[in-house]
Design a protein around this motif. Sequence first.
Motif, mmCIF file in Angstrom:
data_model
loop_
_atom_site.group_PDB
_atom_site.id
_atom_site.type_symbol
_atom_site.label_atom_id
_atom_site.label_comp_id
_atom_site.label_asym_id
_atom_site.label_seq_id
_atom_site.Cartn_x
_atom_site.Cartn_y
_atom_site.Cartn_z
ATOM 1 N N ASN A 38 0.845 -1.194 0.000
ATOM 2 C CA ASN A 38 0.000 0.000 0.000
ATOM 3 C C ASN A 38 0.876 1.238 0.000
ATOM 4 O O ASN A 38 2.039 1.187 0.408
ATOM 5 C CB ASN A 38 -0.968 0.003 1.187
ATOM 6 C CG ASN A 38 -0.253 0.108 2.496
ATOM 7 O OD1 ASN A 38 0.416 1.083 2.782
ATOM 8 N ND2 ASN A 38 -0.386 -0.925 3.324
ATOM 9 N N TYR A 39 0.321 2.346 -0.489
ATOM 10 C CA TYR A 39 0.980 3.635 -0.426
ATOM 11 C C TYR A 39 -0.086 4.719 -0.450
ATOM 12 O O TYR A 39 -1.217 4.490 -0.875
ATOM 13 C CB TYR A 39 1.993 3.839 -1.565
ATOM 14 C CG TYR A 39 1.383 3.924 -2.939
ATOM 15 C CD1 TYR A 39 0.912 5.136 -3.447
ATOM 16 C CD2 TYR A 39 1.284 2.796 -3.747
ATOM 17 C CE1 TYR A 39 0.354 5.214 -4.711
ATOM 18 C CE2 TYR A 39 0.736 2.865 -5.004
ATOM 19 C CZ TYR A 39 0.268 4.077 -5.484
ATOM 20 O OH TYR A 39 -0.288 4.144 -6.734
ATOM 21 N N ALA A 40 0.281 5.880 0.034
ATOM 22 C CA ALA A 40 -0.646 7.012 0.041
ATOM 23 C C ALA A 40 0.151 8.305 -0.051
ATOM 24 O O ALA A 40 1.250 8.401 0.483
ATOM 25 C CB ALA A 40 -1.492 7.005 1.308
ATOM 26 N N VAL A 41 -0.409 9.284 -0.755
ATOM 27 C CA VAL A 41 0.199 10.602 -0.895
ATOM 28 C C VAL A 41 -0.868 11.643 -0.598
ATOM 29 O O VAL A 41 -1.953 11.598 -1.164
ATOM 30 C CB VAL A 41 0.756 10.825 -2.323
ATOM 31 C CG1 VAL A 41 1.257 12.248 -2.488
ATOM 32 C CG2 VAL A 41 1.831 9.818 -2.646
ATOM 33 N N LYS A 42 -0.561 12.553 0.328
ATOM 34 C CA LYS A 42 -1.463 13.663 0.599
ATOM 35 C C LYS A 42 -0.588 14.904 0.733
ATOM 36 O O LYS A 42 0.106 15.075 1.728
ATOM 37 C CB LYS A 42 -2.280 13.437 1.861
ATOM 38 C CG LYS A 42 -3.275 14.548 2.089
ATOM 39 C CD LYS A 42 -4.341 14.154 3.056
ATOM 40 C CE LYS A 42 -5.306 15.309 3.160
ATOM 41 N NZ LYS A 42 -6.667 14.892 3.129
ATOM 42 N N ASP A 43 -0.622 15.730 -0.293
ATOM 43 C CA ASP A 43 0.212 16.924 -0.354
ATOM 44 C C ASP A 43 -0.692 18.153 -0.253
ATOM 45 O O ASP A 43 -1.410 18.478 -1.193
ATOM 46 C CB ASP A 43 0.997 16.931 -1.662
ATOM 47 C CG ASP A 43 1.953 18.104 -1.775
ATOM 48 O OD1 ASP A 43 2.047 18.896 -0.819
ATOM 49 O OD2 ASP A 43 2.601 18.220 -2.825
#
Length: 110
Positions: A38-43
């Motif tokens: 899994n991976y997640a990006v919140k910029d």
Amino acid sequence: MAFKLVLLAALVALATADTAPLYGHPAPPPVPAKYDFNYAVKDEYSGNDFGHQEARDGYDTQGSYYVLLPDGRLQKVAYTVIGDAGFVADVTYKGEAKYPEYKPAPPAYT
């Protein structure tokens, strides 16, 4: 007649040939795939918000991914793959689409 005899001998040799590799060790037997990631990006600066999660055990796969759309909604896709049944997806949206008011640009010439 000699040509037919040579051709027959060549065919017999090909049919009975050893299929083992000439160099190195034979390939190991295939092992069913098993993984989880899994991976997640919140910029906050750029507004990017997306991620993906997937788990597989043999021929069964389940996962989901999501992305923040340009209209402000969050699109999520949950999916499963069970053997040869194919890819089955469930697509959902969270939030309401928002579109800025259109303002035509002034002409570039005067």
